[in-house]
Design an enzyme around this catalytic site. Structure first.
Site, PDB file in Angstrom:
ATOM      1  N   CYS A  22       9.174  -8.398   7.218  1.00 27.14           N
ATOM      2  CA  CYS A  22       7.873  -7.811   6.849  1.00 27.14           C
ATOM      3  C   CYS A  22       8.014  -6.337   6.428  1.00 27.14           C
ATOM      4  CB  CYS A  22       6.904  -7.922   8.027  1.00 27.14           C
ATOM      5  SG  CYS A  22       5.316  -7.169   7.667  1.00 27.14           S
ATOM      6  N   LEU A 195      12.143  -6.973   0.072  1.00 27.90           N
ATOM      7  CA  LEU A 195      12.497  -5.554   0.057  1.00 27.90           C
ATOM      8  C   LEU A 195      13.268  -5.165   1.311  1.00 27.90           C
ATOM      9  CD1 LEU A 195       9.128  -4.004  -1.152  1.00 27.90           C
ATOM     10  CD2 LEU A 195      11.209  -4.333  -2.502  1.00 27.90           C
ATOM     11  N   ASP A 277       0.764  -0.397  -2.474  1.00 23.75           N
ATOM     12  CA  ASP A 277       0.976  -1.088  -1.204  1.00 23.75           C
ATOM     13  C   ASP A 277       2.342  -0.729  -0.582  1.00 23.75           C
ATOM     14  OD1 ASP A 277       0.285  -2.797   0.807  1.00 23.75           O
ATOM     15  OD2 ASP A 277       0.993  -4.603  -0.208  1.00 23.75           O
TER      16      ASP A 277
END
Ligand code: SF4
Ligand code: SF4
Length: 366
Positions: A22, A195, A277
């Site tokens: 996350c 990411l 974001d």
């Protein structure tokens, strides 16, 4: 005044799942105040009032997290009420919501249908790859529960697409994942590269997506899609549709394919606004909808040079034959010397697939 897109994080980073990769957990850990709790109705009202006073033509209101549905259905009912009350310019409002799909029921489905929400559900593929990193708070897999809710959405007629994170485990499994999606009639797909934590040397985590693996993934997925396209039964895959749009001279909808960061308003639970974001951290705070107008927030973005900085690309890009299509990729995956971490992936992909993409574009324009 132009159309406006806001992305609201009403539950801050709070979530009922614990996915290993996350990015928002990482983002929160880099802030002085990691979580802003849950958005109050007063803050929601301030956001809707300011945004709708500014908007012209159309307005997209997207909710994301953490897990936004943790705010409860009443929160979203209030949002619709405010949209009706404050839509002074009579703009077309499209609501969207990104969810992990874990804890939803028929009431949510009915609400989404009734209010024409476009829903994004996070699913990484079949049970093996999905459960690898997408776990609940007890560290158990979530696949079965989410598929159950997807079937419920299909029956209820909810408009939704699937958002899959491409990571070190899911990338090599794309053939099976694609077949699984086809078999289950999941026809609107979006794949986003996983990411690594902000500021960390990429490629060191177990889940990390390395450039060669991403390149191979894009080629394999494209070839699967292309075979279906020849039969006229291809799913919608946002990434490829955007490339075809560029080849047809249109603007891609995805900001990471435009060559310049988008003008965004990402709103945390306390009303604070950020430009993207991926940058909801203290040093990128543009203002707060309790105190600031959309114009003041725009001024803060200009002063920061957020969009302008994204035009800085490495020298290799200017000489690259793929620049018109690639445009340097997302700023978040560019390194300090402006090198695009996934440059190798893009080159592999264009080398292998550009002729077929040109062929598709030509057919469409004819
Ligand atoms: S950093 Fe990437 S995702 Fe964020 S606005 Fe820029 S291009 Fe878009
Ligand atoms: S493929 Fe690499 S060098 Fe070429 S434009 Fe994209 S990021 Fe730049």
């Amino acid at each position: 005044m132009p159309p406006i897109n806001v992305l609201i994080k009403p539950a801050s980073g709070n979530c009922n799942m614990r996915c290993d990769y996350c990015f928002y957990y990482d983002t929160m850990s880099k802030r002085e105040q990691p979580s802003y709790g849950f958005m109050t109705i007063e803050t929601l009202e301030a956001v809707m009032c300011k945004v709708l006073a500014y908007a012209e033509g159309s307005c997209t209101v997207a909710f994301q997290g953490g897990e936004p549905t943790l705010c409860g259905l009443e929160f979203f009912e209030k949002s619709i009420e405010f949209q009706k009350r404050y839509n002074v310019n009579h703009v077309r409002i499209q609501n969207a919501l990104q969810t992990n799909g874990y804890n939803l029921d028929q009431k949510w489905a009915d609400f989404f249908v009734e209010n024409d929400f476009l829903i994004g559900i996070s699913l990484d593929g079949g049970p093996k790859v999905h459960d690898c990193y997408r776990k609940n708070t007890k560290k158990e897999g979530t696949f079965l529960q989410i598929m159950k809710n997807i079937e419920m959405f299909q029956k209820a007629g909810v408009k939704f697409n699937i958002l899959s994170v491409v990571n070190g485990k899911t990338a090599p499994a794309i053939r099976k994942t694609y077949e699984f999606y086809r078999k289950n009639h999941l026809d609107y797909l979006q794949f986003i590269a996983c990411l690594d934590p902000l500021g960390e040397n990429p490629g060191t985590r177990e889940y990390s997506l390395i450039p060669e693996a991403y390149g191979t993934f894009l080629i394999e997925l494209f070839n699967l899609w292309y075979e279906d396209l020849k039969l006229g039964k291809q799913p919608y895959i946002r990434h490829f549709e955007n490339y075809i749009a560029i080849l047809l001279g249109q603007a891609p909808e995805s900001c990471d394919m435009r060559g310049i960061c988008g003008k965004q308003y990402v709103v945390e639970a306390d009303g604070s606004v950020y430009p993207c974001d991926f940058y909801v951290i203290d040093s990128f705070r543009l203002g707060n909808f309790h105190e600031d107008s959309v114009r003041q927030i725009d001024q803060a973005r200009d002063q920061m040079g957020f969009m302008e900085k994204s035009l800085q690309k490495e020298a290799a890009c200017s000489d690259c034959r793929y620049l018109a299509l690639c445009r340097g990729g997302c700023t978040r995956t560019r390194q300090e010397d402006h090198h695009q971490y996934f440059c190798r992936s893009y080159q592999m992909f264009f080398d292998a697939c550009l002729p077929k993409m040109l062929e598709i574009a030509e057919k469409i324009s004819r």
